[in-house]
Design a protein around this motif. Sequence first.
Motif, PDB file in Angstrom:
ATOM      1  N   THR A 155       2.595  -9.526 -56.738  1.00 50.18           N
ATOM      2  CA  THR A 155       2.627  -8.529 -55.740  1.00 50.18           C
ATOM      3  C   THR A 155       1.463  -8.013 -55.392  1.00 50.18           C
ATOM      4  O   THR A 155       0.318  -8.028 -56.360  1.00 50.18           O
ATOM      5  CB  THR A 155       3.342  -7.117 -56.208  1.00 50.18           C
ATOM      6  N   ARG A 156       0.849  -7.637 -54.204  1.00 52.87           N
ATOM      7  CA  ARG A 156      -0.244  -7.121 -53.872  1.00 52.87           C
ATOM      8  C   ARG A 156      -0.380  -5.602 -54.007  1.00 52.87           C
ATOM      9  O   ARG A 156      -1.315  -4.825 -53.862  1.00 52.87           O
ATOM     10  CB  ARG A 156      -0.642  -7.530 -52.459  1.00 52.87           C
ATOM     11  N   ASP A 157       0.808  -4.846 -54.295  1.00 53.00           N
ATOM     12  CA  ASP A 157       0.879  -3.537 -54.483  1.00 53.00           C
ATOM     13  C   ASP A 157       0.530  -3.068 -55.733  1.00 53.00           C
ATOM     14  O   ASP A 157       1.403  -3.200 -56.720  1.00 53.00           O
ATOM     15  CB  ASP A 157       2.504  -3.078 -54.077  1.00 53.00           C
ATOM     16  N   SER A 158      -0.584  -2.403 -55.951  1.00 48.87           N
ATOM     17  CA  SER A 158      -1.128  -1.792 -57.334  1.00 48.87           C
ATOM     18  C   SER A 158      -0.258  -0.736 -57.780  1.00 48.87           C
ATOM     19  O   SER A 158      -0.316  -0.473 -58.952  1.00 48.87           O
ATOM     20  CB  SER A 158      -2.693  -1.605 -57.265  1.00 48.87           C
ATOM     21  N   ASN A 159       0.491  -0.022 -56.835  1.00 44.36           N
ATOM     22  CA  ASN A 159       1.173   0.949 -57.262  1.00 44.36           C
ATOM     23  C   ASN A 159       2.853   0.724 -57.323  1.00 44.36           C
ATOM     24  O   ASN A 159       3.607   1.925 -57.232  1.00 44.36           O
ATOM     25  CB  ASN A 159       0.958   2.214 -56.211  1.00 44.36           C
TER      26      ASN A 159
END
Length: 182
Positions: A155-159
């Motif tokens: 995933t590129r979403d760090s959150n």
Amino acid sequence: MLMSNWKEFVETQGVKFRAELALAEFLSKPNERLAWKAYQLPEDDLCVENAIILGRFNRYPLIIDPAGQALEFISNMYAEKKIVKISFADDAFMKNLETALRFGQPILVEDVEKIDPVLNSVLNRETYKTGGRVLIRVGDAEIDFSPSFNMFMVTRDSNADFTPDLCSRVTFVNFTVTMSSL
């Protein structure tokens, strides 16, 4: 802190050790680190430690990779094994998953913000033997399971917020860029 406490304990026990030995040097070989560099892995400590984890995981890794470093590294590292890149949104997701499971191809699932329930049996490695064959049930299908199968989820979403249930079934690897990697 953990390392300093450990070194202090080892000294009090009278065990000889090399104080300057880095954890990454202990857990990996120089030729592995050179290969990782050739596969475009940045040389900072976090990335090297993450590469060590990616080489020793028991549960399939879920990689947090906002900058795309891990994606490039894994793609290069498994290029000879013809890694299959897929997404849950792909129409051919199930077909590619079944082929990878059957023939032991590595698979890279991109854009993982939520896990498709069809992967539960794969994440849990719910295999069983029937007539000398090792099978796994994915959805309604029983598929031959190759022990050389590997799966990486990115995933590129760090959150990204994952359920505790999922967290217990994957190995998290965080490639979020740090100051030392700039």
